[in-house]
Design an enzyme around this catalytic site. Sequence first.
Site, PDB file in Angstrom:
ATOM      1  N   ASP A   1      58.131 -17.932  62.622  1.00 50.58           N
ATOM      2  CA  ASP A   1      57.231 -16.845  63.024  1.00 50.58           C
ATOM      3  C   ASP A   1      55.787 -17.123  62.615  1.00 50.58           C
ATOM      4  O   ASP A   1      55.089 -16.239  62.119  1.00 50.58           O
ATOM      5  CB  ASP A   1      57.707 -15.502  62.458  1.00 50.58           C
ATOM      6  CG  ASP A   1      57.123 -14.314  63.235  1.00 50.58           C
ATOM      7  OD1 ASP A   1      56.660 -14.519  64.387  1.00 50.58           O
ATOM      8  OD2 ASP A   1      57.114 -13.198  62.707  1.00 50.58           O
TER       9      ASP A   1
ATOM     10  N   LYS B   1      51.948 -17.429  62.905  1.00 53.25           N
ATOM     11  CA  LYS B   1      50.844 -16.844  63.676  1.00 53.25           C
ATOM     12  C   LYS B   1      49.801 -16.379  62.657  1.00 53.25           C
ATOM     13  O   LYS B   1      50.125 -16.187  61.477  1.00 53.25           O
ATOM     14  CB  LYS B   1      51.326 -15.672  64.542  1.00 53.25           C
ATOM     15  CG  LYS B   1      52.058 -14.558  63.804  1.00 53.25           C
ATOM     16  CD  LYS B   1      52.571 -13.522  64.795  1.00 53.25           C
ATOM     17  CE  LYS B   1      53.482 -12.508  64.108  1.00 53.25           C
ATOM     18  NZ  LYS B   1      54.011 -11.521  65.063  1.00 53.25           N
TER      19      LYS B   1
ATOM     20  N   ASN C   1      50.471 -13.679  60.038  1.00 53.88           N
ATOM     21  CA  ASN C   1      51.406 -13.939  58.931  1.00 53.88           C
ATOM     22  C   ASN C   1      50.861 -14.917  57.898  1.00 53.88           C
ATOM     23  O   ASN C   1      51.609 -15.474  57.100  1.00 53.88           O
ATOM     24  CB  ASN C   1      52.742 -14.458  59.486  1.00 53.88           C
ATOM     25  CG  ASN C   1      53.551 -13.343  60.117  1.00 53.88           C
ATOM     26  OD1 ASN C   1      53.254 -12.166  59.924  1.00 53.88           O
ATOM     27  ND2 ASN C   1      54.570 -13.690  60.881  1.00 53.88           N
TER      28      ASN C   1
ATOM     29  N   ASP D   1      55.985 -12.713  55.525  1.00 46.15           N
ATOM     30  CA  ASP D   1      56.896 -12.193  56.559  1.00 46.15           C
ATOM     31  C   ASP D   1      57.950 -13.220  56.993  1.00 46.15           C
ATOM     32  O   ASP D   1      57.728 -14.039  57.883  1.00 46.15           O
ATOM     33  CB  ASP D   1      56.118 -11.700  57.779  1.00 46.15           C
ATOM     34  CG  ASP D   1      56.967 -10.741  58.634  1.00 46.15           C
ATOM     35  OD1 ASP D   1      58.219 -10.796  58.514  1.00 46.15           O
ATOM     36  OD2 ASP D   1      56.402  -9.954  59.385  1.00 46.15           O
TER      37      ASP D   1
ATOM     38  N   THR E   1      57.298 -15.008  68.235  1.00 44.82           N
ATOM     39  CA  THR E   1      56.223 -14.323  68.947  1.00 44.82           C
ATOM     40  C   THR E   1      55.965 -15.119  70.228  1.00 44.82           C
ATOM     41  O   THR E   1      55.805 -16.339  70.152  1.00 44.82           O
ATOM     42  CB  THR E   1      54.962 -14.288  68.055  1.00 44.82           C
ATOM     43  OG1 THR E   1      55.285 -13.552  66.869  1.00 44.82           O
ATOM     44  CG2 THR E   1      53.797 -13.633  68.761  1.00 44.82           C
TER      45      THR E   1
END
Length: 259
Positions: free
Chosen positions: A96, A98, A101, A114, A133
């Site tokens: 995840d 991005k 985060n 996260d 995502t």
Amino acid sequence: MKRVSKKHIVAKRQEEHMLFEKKILKATQCNFIVSLHAAFKDTRYIYMVMEFCVGGEIWTKLKEVGRFDEPIAMFCTACVVEAYAYLHKKNIMYRDLKPENLMLDIKGYVKLVDFGFSKEMVHGDKTYSFVGTPEYMAPEIIKNQGHDFAVDFWSLGVLIYELLVGSPPFSSSEPQKIYAKILDGVLKYPPYMSEAARSIISKMCRWFSSMNWHKLRVGQLDAPTVRLIRKGPCYINFDRFPLDQTKAEEEFSGWDRDF
């Protein structure tokens, strides 16, 4: 402190993800991953008390300045590489990545937060879950062909692009259109982007030639990101959101017994 409605977790079928996130953070000792100080619950929420990253999200800083210059983008990405090295060694895929985060500590070092989409997996195996995502998803996730640790490096290329350009390489308001662009794999590079940056984004190599990895690991580099962090009250580097006064409903299914 991260507070999540238990009712919401159950509705989204995220029970295992939340328990795994707590397990990972509790077992993690890495300068490039946020540390968990305590976890507890009541009838409505689960709570995770984590170290305070005074610089806020990389996402907020990116919005403030438009795009990062190469030394800042390289430093941020190098911190992620260190976090990845730690996680992958422990057989954990992150899945995840991005700017939302990634948080900045007081020294300007980047920490991963996260772990809701993380997964423990033996190297050599594949998994078939559809997570992530949309802008950052690797083609093998979209095609449901089975994926492994390589998806973390695909997302690293996407991150470098977004840090240098200010927006991700594959974007649309509709996820299906994003997936089509990812599968087409056509990248448009702005003219100001260096050849080395284009190369790392398409091949994941060469860009870190000037990075002193040992000094980074032991926290002895002067972080170029420090100039992004504003001085002032402890919350000055964070986006402000109106306080949510509504209370989540109580939830008694018992999935959080060991939380």
